[in-house]
Design an enzyme around this catalytic site. Structure first.
Site, PDB file in Angstrom:
ATOM      1  N   ASP A  94      -1.712  -1.603 -15.427  1.00  0.00           N
ATOM      2  CA  ASP A  94      -1.430  -3.033 -15.499  1.00  0.00           C
ATOM      3  C   ASP A  94      -2.582  -3.712 -16.247  1.00  0.00           C
ATOM      4  O   ASP A  94      -3.658  -3.132 -16.414  1.00  0.00           O
ATOM      5  CB  ASP A  94      -1.261  -3.609 -14.098  1.00  0.00           C
ATOM      6  CG  ASP A  94      -0.506  -4.936 -14.111  1.00  0.00           C
ATOM      7  OD1 ASP A  94      -0.118  -5.393 -15.194  1.00  0.00           O
ATOM      8  OD2 ASP A  94      -0.326  -5.520 -13.028  1.00  0.00           O
ATOM      9  N   ASP A 129       0.863 -10.352 -19.678  1.00  0.00           N
ATOM     10  CA  ASP A 129       1.874 -11.401 -19.525  1.00  0.00           C
ATOM     11  C   ASP A 129       1.383 -12.474 -18.563  1.00  0.00           C
ATOM     12  O   ASP A 129       0.395 -12.284 -17.845  1.00  0.00           O
ATOM     13  CB  ASP A 129       3.190 -10.805 -19.033  1.00  0.00           C
ATOM     14  CG  ASP A 129       3.046 -10.125 -17.677  1.00  0.00           C
ATOM     15  OD1 ASP A 129       2.138  -9.278 -17.543  1.00  0.00           O
ATOM     16  OD2 ASP A 129       3.822 -10.443 -16.753  1.00  0.00           O
ATOM     17  N   CYS A 280       9.349   8.257  13.683  1.00  0.00           N
ATOM     18  CA  CYS A 280       9.247   9.151  12.530  1.00  0.00           C
ATOM     19  C   CYS A 280       8.689  10.497  12.983  1.00  0.00           C
ATOM     20  O   CYS A 280       7.961  10.578  13.981  1.00  0.00           O
ATOM     21  CB  CYS A 280       8.328   8.500  11.488  1.00  0.00           C
ATOM     22  SG  CYS A 280       7.851   9.562  10.122  1.00  0.00           S
ATOM     23  N   CYS A 282       7.026  12.584  10.693  1.00  0.00           N
ATOM     24  CA  CYS A 282       6.072  13.070   9.695  1.00  0.00           C
ATOM     25  C   CYS A 282       4.846  13.651  10.418  1.00  0.00           C
ATOM     26  O   CYS A 282       4.700  13.504  11.631  1.00  0.00           O
ATOM     27  CB  CYS A 282       5.674  11.956   8.732  1.00  0.00           C
ATOM     28  SG  CYS A 282       4.533  10.721   9.418  1.00  0.00           S
ATOM     29  N   CYS A 285       2.887  11.087  12.525  1.00  0.00           N
ATOM     30  CA  CYS A 285       3.583  10.643  13.737  1.00  0.00           C
ATOM     31  C   CYS A 285       3.809  11.781  14.717  1.00  0.00           C
ATOM     32  O   CYS A 285       4.035  11.540  15.909  1.00  0.00           O
ATOM     33  CB  CYS A 285       4.914   9.998  13.353  1.00  0.00           C
ATOM     34  SG  CYS A 285       4.707   8.542  12.315  1.00  0.00           S
TER      35      CYS A 285
END
Length: 481
Positions: A94, A129, A280, A282, A285
């Site tokens: 960016d 931008d 969860c 994972c 967790c």
């Protein structure tokens, strides 16, 4: 397969407006939809190698932060952005637009930051931008947009087709400016288009305006190029925005939320202090209970929660891809929007863009699961209504029944209305699964389609006999037999 200025964007599967595609970059291919974790070059929150192991195929970082830091700048210029970040996968950089939005100014020109991104070997370059916040004065938004367009033209000149270039789209919440931005971006060219100014809308739960910003742009963007949605990285919205044609996402949410003990799920965000159980499985967790995680040192806890947040985010991206492969993206979106009332509101905006959806949504699928009144907005229904009207009928009398046990030429089904007997086994009406106690709106849509069918065929001199059961009589009492 579509070729772009350098490499190619190959679309391999489609559903709704979403697609699975492959973007070729100097550091390898990226499969879309893809999430780009934000790497803060000032600090290593999660080891880049772990990001890749979790699922990252591309990362994004801020070239302006690197440019402003002497130590980082020297390393990047000497060794390149990939060595600085310690990654071998593609890197998008960016340009400092976020800092411009937050602080109102940056100490670099558009040309300087683009040249810097080139010199450090960015895979995808972004011009500087000007992101205009929502609800800005029209003249302010227009002035900012014109300057952005000027800088984009300069970026094309500087990159000269030798670097992948992202063209940002702006326009605040002025939809004519969003359309204008997309038209000009398409004319300017580029390798991908990045829809900006979305973060403030997401932060304030203005999901409907975020959806409008995407759809107004998609009307005028070439379908042969990938679309990046700047700053959107919550798993609960991936399905919706992919269905609207977004291919790339980036966000620092995984880390920012972790610093505040916020735990991501595909259904929303939970605070660690409120959790008694992890939903969860994972590694994080599975290894800890919420109470155990709360007792851990804050710095260590932040990293663990951030890892979970990334795992669940990439898991959702894979789930979206599988839905595209199985042509079940509508169903997944309709499940996900139930996680927040403002997401339901946002998705209902789609009915005002039906022609756009119909243009891209595949006409042949395996099944149609009706999951609520949002299912009424699917292009397959209107396509069916049109197709039935085009069926040539040779008989002088047509028998229409709402009871499949009665022999008839046509049958009535909620949502779809008239279904020819020979189409009872064909998608969509023949492959539709619906509840018995379906909503009133589903019958009303079917009745409107039936009335149009009756009117057309009576004009053609056909006699029509209708056999109704109790479910249909209250909606078609004038046709009761």
């Amino acid at each position: 397969m579509f070729t772009n200025q350098k490499g190619m964007f190959e679309i391999v599967a489609k559903d709704v407006m979403g697609r699975i595609g492959k973007i070729e970059t100097p550091h390898g291919k990226i499969e879309t939809p893809a999430l780009m974790p934000v790497i803060n070059p000032n600090m290593e929150f999660i080891e880049p190698s772990k990001l890749v192991k979790i699922g990252a195929e591309i990362v994004i970082t801020n070239s302006y932060i690197i440019y402003r830091n002497r130590r980082l700048r020297e390393i990047a210029l000497k060794k390149g952005i990939h060595k600085l970040l310690n990654v071998n996968i593609p890197v998008m950089t960016d340009s400092g637009s976020y800092q411009l939005m937050i602080y109102g100014d940056v100490e670099v020109s558009n040309r300087e930051i683009i040249e810097f991104q080139k010199r450090i070997g960015s895979d995808i370059v972004v011009p500087l931008d000007i992101p205009t916040p929502p609800d800005a004065y029209y003249e302010t938004a227009k002035r900012d947009l014109e300057e952005t367009i000027k800088r984009e033209r300069e970026a094309v000149e500087i990159c000269n087709g030798n670097f992948l270039l992202a063209i940002p789209l702006q326009g605040s919440t002025h939809w004519d400016l969003r359309r204008y931005s997309a038209k000009k971006a398409s004319e300017i060219g580029g390798d991908l288009y990045a829809i900006g100014g979305i973060v403030p809308l997401m932060d304030s739960y203005r999901f409907d305006d975020a959806v409008k910003a995407v759809l107004e742009a998609k009307k005028y963007l070439p379908p042969s190029k990938p679309v990046h949605l700047f700053g959107v990285g919550h798993p609960m919205v991936f399905a919706m925005f992919v269905a609207l044609g977004c291919d790339l996402f980036d966000s620092a949410a995984y880390a920012l939320y972790a610093k505040d003990d916020r735990y991501l799920t595909p259904y929303g965000t939970e605070k660690l202090k409120d959790l008694q159980y992890f939903p969860c499985s994972c590694k994080i967790c599975s290894d800890y209970t919420p109470e155990e995680l709360r007792r851990i040192d804050k710095k260590e806890r932040e990293v663990l929660i951030a890892e979970h947040n990334l795992i669940i985010s990439f898991e959702e991206i894979r789930r979206v891809k599988q839905a595209i492969k199985q042509n079940e993206l509508f169903e997944l979106v309709e499940m996900r929007i139930r996680s927040h009332p403002y997401l339901v509101k946002a998705w209902r905006i789609v009915k005002h863009y039906f022609d756009l959806l119909e243009k891209y949504d595949p006409s042949a699928k395996q099944k149609f699961f009706y999951l609520g009144i949002e299912s009424l907005m699917r292009p397959a229904i209107k396509r069916h209504h049109k197709k039935v009207l085009n069926v040539e009928i040779e008989k002088d009398e047509i028998v229409i029944s709402s009871d499949l046990g009665v022999r008839a030429d046509y049958y009535l089904k909620p949502v779809f209305g008239v279904v020819p007997a020979e189409m009872l086994e064909i998608y969509p009406a023949g492959h539709a699964e619906m509840p018995d106690n379906i909503e009133r709106e589903a019958y009303e849509m079917a009745v409107e389609a039936l009335k149009i069918f009756i009117e057309k065929n009576k004009k053609n001199g056909k006699k029509i006999k209708i056999i109704l059961n109790d479910d249909w009589r209250k909606y078609l009492s004038e046709y009761e037999i």
